[in-house]
Design a protein around this motif. Structure first.
Motif: not given
Length: 146
Positions: A16-39
């Motif tokens: 949040g140090s840029t003052g912009g609004h971001q809709g959360g931290i990106l989890v790339p679709r290409t990160e298959g192992e991470l996506l299986t780690f999450l629900p």
């Protein structure tokens, strides 16, 4: 009991140090192992989500929303097709997270609660001339911690 850990270098936008609004931290679709780690999120549903419980460094349990914004798959003219973890801004502010630090997310195989922490930068980031208006993008991809 298997423990898996993933980390992400935090960007200025993440904390949040840029003052912009971001809709959360990106989890790339290409990160298959991470996506299986999450629900698992069902892509046949528009914008499926799951609340994940995370215990922070102080033992406080926090709830973050893991969401698959996928209107591109469901709506004519839809543009979004991305995973994000949202509702993290308050946590980042409370722990004083800064650009360049690492967010770590881990979980043991039997637990339904994730562990979350911000790993502080050991050496300060290089100072950059503010007057030049140029920002260097820090690689912000997730990585598996071994």
């Amino acid at each position: 009991m298997t423990n898996r850990t993933f980390s992400k270098r935090l960007s200025a936008n993440d904390v949040g140090s840029t003052g912009g609004h971001q809709g959360g931290i990106l989890v790339p679709r290409t990160e298959g192992e991470l996506l299986t780690f999450l629900p698992h999120l069902d892509s046949t549903i528009k914008n499926p989500d799951a609340w994940i419980e995370c215990e922070d460094e102080t033992g406080t349990v926090r709830k973050f929303r893991f969401v698959y914004y996928n209107n591109k798959l469901h709506d004519d003219g839809g543009t979004r097709n991305e995973y994000r973890i949202t509702y993290m801004t308050k946590y980042f502010r409370e722990v004083g997270a800064r650009e360049g630090e690492e967010l770590e997310l881990s979980k043991s195989g039997t637990s339904s609660t994730y562990k979350i922490r911000v790993v502080r930068t050991v050496a300060p980031l290089d100072n950059q001339e503010e007057s030049d208006g140029v920002r260097i993008k820090i690689k912000s991809a997730w990585r598996r911690v071994h």
